[in-house]
Scaffold this active site. Sequence first.
Site, PDB file in Angstrom:
ATOM      1  N   LYS A  71      50.538  28.069  42.862  1.00 44.69           N
ATOM      2  CA  LYS A  71      49.774  28.650  41.775  1.00 44.69           C
ATOM      3  C   LYS A  71      50.357  30.010  41.417  1.00 44.69           C
ATOM      4  O   LYS A  71      50.456  30.887  42.268  1.00 44.69           O
ATOM      5  CB  LYS A  71      48.309  28.823  42.181  1.00 44.69           C
ATOM      6  CG  LYS A  71      47.497  27.537  42.226  1.00 44.69           C
ATOM      7  CD  LYS A  71      47.257  26.916  40.866  1.00 44.69           C
ATOM      8  CE  LYS A  71      46.371  27.738  39.960  1.00 44.69           C
ATOM      9  NZ  LYS A  71      44.956  27.780  40.350  1.00 44.69           N
ATOM     10  N   HIS A  72      50.774  30.178  40.183  1.00 44.11           N
ATOM     11  CA  HIS A  72      51.289  31.458  39.686  1.00 44.11           C
ATOM     12  C   HIS A  72      52.433  31.968  40.565  1.00 44.11           C
ATOM     13  O   HIS A  72      52.471  33.128  40.966  1.00 44.11           O
ATOM     14  CB  HIS A  72      50.165  32.476  39.556  1.00 44.11           C
ATOM     15  CG  HIS A  72      49.118  32.054  38.572  1.00 44.11           C
ATOM     16  ND1 HIS A  72      49.335  32.043  37.218  1.00 44.11           N
ATOM     17  CD2 HIS A  72      47.852  31.589  38.759  1.00 44.11           C
ATOM     18  CE1 HIS A  72      48.249  31.600  36.601  1.00 44.11           C
ATOM     19  NE2 HIS A  72      47.337  31.302  37.510  1.00 44.11           N
ATOM     20  N   ASN A 234      53.424  42.246  48.385  1.00 43.92           N
ATOM     21  CA  ASN A 234      53.336  42.064  49.828  1.00 43.92           C
ATOM     22  C   ASN A 234      52.670  40.738  50.138  1.00 43.92           C
ATOM     23  O   ASN A 234      51.735  40.343  49.459  1.00 43.92           O
ATOM     24  CB  ASN A 234      52.519  43.183  50.472  1.00 43.92           C
ATOM     25  CG  ASN A 234      53.267  44.501  50.558  1.00 43.92           C
ATOM     26  OD1 ASN A 234      54.457  44.543  50.800  1.00 43.92           O
ATOM     27  ND2 ASN A 234      52.531  45.594  50.364  1.00 43.92           N
ATOM     28  N   HIS A 396      60.028  39.098  44.700  1.00 44.74           N
ATOM     29  CA  HIS A 396      59.571  39.770  43.480  1.00 44.74           C
ATOM     30  C   HIS A 396      60.219  39.113  42.251  1.00 44.74           C
ATOM     31  O   HIS A 396      61.298  38.576  42.345  1.00 44.74           O
ATOM     32  CB  HIS A 396      59.946  41.258  43.507  1.00 44.74           C
ATOM     33  CG  HIS A 396      59.169  42.044  44.512  1.00 44.74           C
ATOM     34  ND1 HIS A 396      57.846  42.368  44.353  1.00 44.74           N
ATOM     35  CD2 HIS A 396      59.552  42.560  45.708  1.00 44.74           C
ATOM     36  CE1 HIS A 396      57.438  43.064  45.405  1.00 44.74           C
ATOM     37  NE2 HIS A 396      58.441  43.203  46.233  1.00 44.74           N
TER      38      HIS A 396
END
Length: 396
Positions: A71-72, A234, A396
């Site tokens: 998800k996402h 994180n 990231h």
Amino acid sequence: MVGDPARLRLKYGVNPQQRDAVAQSADGGPLPLSVLCGTPSVVNLLDALQGWQLVREASRSLGLPAAASMKHVSPAGAAVAGEVDPVARATFRLGDAEVSGPASAYVRARDCDPRSSYGDLVALSHPVDRDTAALLARVVSDGVIAPDFEPGVLEVLARKKRGAFLVLRVDPAYEPPDRQVRDLFGVRITQDADPLVIDPGTLAEDTAGGTPPTRQQVRDAVLGLITVRYTQSNSVAYVHDGRTIGIGAGQQSRVDCVRLAGEKADRWRLRRHPLPAGARFPGSMPIQDRVNSVMRLIEGEPGSWSGADQADRQIAGLPAKPLDPAEKSAWLAGHTPCTLVSDAYLPFRDNVDVAAAHGVRCIVEGGGSARGEEVAAACEEHSITLVRTGLRLFCH
């Protein structure tokens, strides 16, 4: 564009107003995947590619079918094949039938946080078989990526979402280039691809002078390290018996990440309390409605349920009131022990104190914090095995 193996027209970009979006091979060759059903958006494709990397690595390192519920661009849950307990069987209406390896991996992955997995993109390391297809037909999901599909499976999946369910076949032999490129605000960033192989040997760096991890803790740590590697930083993962039971992603403060994942792990445990586990639902009640009802039962405070909720409880056969704090505390006092894996070092001992309160008995972290000795001392106080890997696995 049509039929071009190196370019794929997407439904839209990250948002629908970004109407023109295209995916293409980085090296000009064929894309490593093909669309068998549906049309992917940018987020669908990011979830699929992130999830595929996770399950491919987990399966290679642990020798079992692996699954992730994405998800996402972060996993809501990840797991390898294994036992499906009675609560997960009841949640996903599996009955007493034997469950295949790929299907069990996905049930265990989605069961980590079944509320967050609503509308997920499913990643599977092995071909989708009939058991897995039957499960996917029952849950709310946007699509699946896998290396292949057994005969008859595509017909089942093509009926889902009126033909809009996304089905992607990925080339299991494909290896990405050794350089990665990313454009942001007109700036192009190029870096080496991460060559690290995560396996049980990864944990041999430093056991901080304490009790070495058990064999199961090592296997759980490997799954956890691979999971946080593909989770927005994180990130931390609570892992038990080859499955995540709580994932914290994208928090600016690591202790907030540890706390968030711990709360999810507690919800996983509380779903096994006899009161919510004993709830009986009408056969016609959708799976996600069952999940939401049980979550309200676990999270609600006495007297806080509305008249509509009262009716829901009667229809669902739920108890007259939610679990109260004393019942929760008593049940959680017999924590299902688990392993906490962090994508980087723990900066302060508060991370350990929070983890201990959520049943953690082994912590795997990068090491190297200026307060590292305080972290180690906290682990010793709580009788937690501490393993330092010397790694950072930011995503990231």
